[in-house]
Motif scaffolding. Structure first.
Motif: not given
Lengths: 443, 179
Positions: A168-171, A352-354, A362-364
């Motif tokens: 997970x990139x977000x981490x 993918x990573x949002x 999320x939508x954009x």
């Protein structure tokens, strides 16, 4: 040859082992810090060094450390961010794999300065094999009395463990990282409170990048003033650059900040020029999030001055004509590269990573991927370029964490500098095959 | 899939060792590492039964496990092949030919991205940046990174896995990397 701090001993055979690392001066900063320095003095030296966070944001490390709350009787933590997921970035992996003890040394010394009894390396799950290397190094350090109770006979005790993520990139965002470390989804937290006040398990926490912490031993040994003499202006010290794409010598290079971008791309010491003698088209200089620049703007600023590898020079001109040093993920594209297709790979990545927490992101990110997909497939509609521009503007600044901005900037910059290429795709889909990127694989 | 969902004593000891890293009452922190272990032990994926078992071990609710397992890309919620060939497709790998790598694999194995070969040996997956851009194009299988791929190298890698015939997991102690 520029000054080397992190990779000075990288080619010494066996440097991965504790013995060889110590024979080359390793762990001297632990000895010096624990036996002769007060924690606050170390923090002051780090402040003086001008060291800035090497994960991408470039925030002054000493200042981050001085924000750490120190309430009585409450644990403090140092967490090393080894999530390294920004496309184009692979320096931390290289450093941890080749010379793991430099990170551990930095962690022990930094933890002493911060008063942390426990520290942790949060490493991205895909680097599982690197976690094995780190764990072996940690075991060696315990056996040598460099970790555990009463390190080197002092009153300072410290434990280190490695925590492996799971993709997970977000981490890599520090509060998402802390959530993940607590066994949850990696949804970034709303700030404030900042981790310095309420981080891991609600305790005061410093989160620093691998390269940042690995730079601390040098500062402790040589002093902040000495470190600040390396580099240029407010870009002090050295930086690891992950070089990839259409260059002759992809790899990780330690540069003294202030060398020219041209030298970095074309000299034999670094990238060795463009692959197959082709011409340079564009560069993403600091990981996928930072604005892409066409050849003329990455080599020279708008004012015509040579562009340097430093925080200030790369951002000269703002987003109109400049970019950012970011994580140092330096991706080079030759004249045959389709900027639109490349952007599509970035848009797909961010979608993918949002994490899905904030609707603009999320939508954009999904809309941007979808529109770019139809453009690269030859089904672009008139007005799609403006639509993309409009969407990215509405994401930027409207999300809890910087992932939204990171998704918006590549789109904005690609349109800003290569708008004609988007229009070519939309107006002449029959010509798309001419853009099709075909890299000859050496079979 | 008839295997009983239960760790052996050695694995339980490992799980307890992991839990000890965290402060009292914070055993949920062990969730990600324990899910990796569970996935490796129980056929490479996390079935509802496996997730319930992990929840009971960590004394948390099954839904807390499911929400985490469904968030992170490395956990498989459906059965997969013994070897998951994870091909990076982001910028640097794309610019150095990852589309050709994927096409070649699809043709060679007779399956598309996301599918598993009939013999249950291979699954092809396209993934986002794995931090190996300097070795582009690349693929990951289990703990191993295969970098600077050419079509010839790719053929060899696939054949070697086929001959070996073993399930590959991220947690494997043996790994190859070409850095």
């Amino acid at each position: 040859m520029g000054k080397k701090i992190l990779l000075e001993h990288i080619n010494v055979p066996g440097i991965k082992s504790l013995d060889v690392y110590r024979q080359n001066g390793g762990y001297a900063s632990v000895e010096k810090a624990l036996k002769t320095m007060a924690p606050d003095v170390i923090v002051e030296e780090v402040k003086k060094s001008g060291l800035r966070g090497r994960g991408g944001a470039g925030f002054p490390t000493g200042m981050k450390w001085s924000f750490l709350a120190k309430p009585e009787g409450v644990e403090r933590y140092l967490v090393v961010n080894a999530d390294e997921s920004e496309p184009g970035t692979f320096k931390d992996r290289y450093l941890m794999e080749k010379i793991p003890h430099i990170l551990l040394e930095g962690m022990i010394t930094s933890s002493f300065a911060l008063g942390a009894k426990t520290s942790c390396i949060y490493i991205r799950g895909e680097y599982f094999y690197v976690s094995r290397i780190l764990e072996a190094a940690i075991e060696e350090a315990y056996a040598a009395g460099l970790l555990g109770k009463n390190i080197l006979g002092t009153n300072f005790s410290h434990d280190i463990f490695v925590q492996v993520g799971a993709g997970a990139y977000i981490c890599g965002e520090e509060t998402a990282l802390l959530e993940s470390l607590e066994g949850k989804r990696g949804n970034p937290r709303i700030k404030p409170p900042f981790p310095a006040v309420a981080g891991l398990y609600g305790c005061p926490t410093v989160v620093n990048n691998v390269e940042t912490i690995a730079s601390v031993p040098y500062i402790v040994m040589n002093g902040g003033d000495d470190y600040a003499k390396i580099g240029i202006g407010r870009s002090t010290g050295t930086k690891l650059i992950s070089a990839s794409g259409h260059i002759n010598k992809p790899g990780v290079y330690e540069i003294e900040m202030g060398i020219t971008v041209e030298d970095f791309i074309y000299s034999e010491e670094y990238c060795g020029g463009i692959l197959n003698g082709k011409k340079l088209k564009a560069v993403v200089a600091g990981g996928s999030s930072v604005p892409i620049l066409p050849a003329e703007l990455i080599l020279r600023t708008e004012k015509g001055e040579p562009r340097l590898m430093s925080y200030e020079s790369l951002s000269d001109g703002g987003f109109a004509t400049g970019t950012m040093l970011g994580s140092g993920g330096f991706m080079v594209y030759d004249e045959t590269t389709s900027i639109v297709k490349n952007l599509y790979t970035f848009a797909r990545f961010y979608h993918h990573e949002s994490c899905g927490q904030c609707s603009p992101c999320r939508e954009g990110t999904g809309w941007m991927e979808k529109i770019l997909h139809r453009i690269v497939e030859g089904h672009g509609k008139h007005g799609d370029t403006d639509l993309l521009w409009d969407i990215q503007r509405k994401i930027e600044g409207n999300t809890i964490c910087p992932l939204g901005d990171a998704a918006a900037w590549p789109v904005a910059s690609a349109i800003r500098h290569f708008r004609a290429e988007f229009e070519e795709y939309i107006n002449h889909p029959e010509r798309i095959k001419e853009f099709k990127h075909l890299q000859e694989l050496v079979s | 899939m008839s295997k009983e969902i239960k760790f052996n004593e050695e694995t339980i000891a490992l799980v307890n060792k992991i839990i000890k890293r965290y402060p009292e009452g914070k055993q949920k922190s062990a969730l990600l590492p324990v899910l990796h272990i569970a996935q490796a032990e129980f056929d490479g994926w996390l079935s509802p039964e496996t997730m319930e078992y992990v929840a009971s071990l960590l004394r948390i609710k099954p839904v807390e496990v499911f929400e985490v397992a469904s968030f992170y890309s490395m956990y498989n919620l459906k059965p997969v092949g013994k070897c998951i060939l994870e091909v990076c497709r982001t910028s640097s790998c794309w610019s150095r030919g990852s589309e050709d790598i994927i096409k070649h694999l699809e043709k060679k194995l007779g399956i598309k991205v996301g599918e598993t070969s009939k013999d249950g040996m291979f699954t092809i997956k396209s993934v986002e940046c794995l931090g190996s851009c300097g070795g582009a194009p690349m693929l990951q299988c289990g703990a191993s990174f295969h970098e600077n791929l050419t079509l010839d190298k790719l053929d060899n890698i696939v054949e070697n896995y086929r001959v070996e015939g073993k399930r590959k997991s991220y947690t494997d102690q043996d790994f190859k990397n070409t850095l």
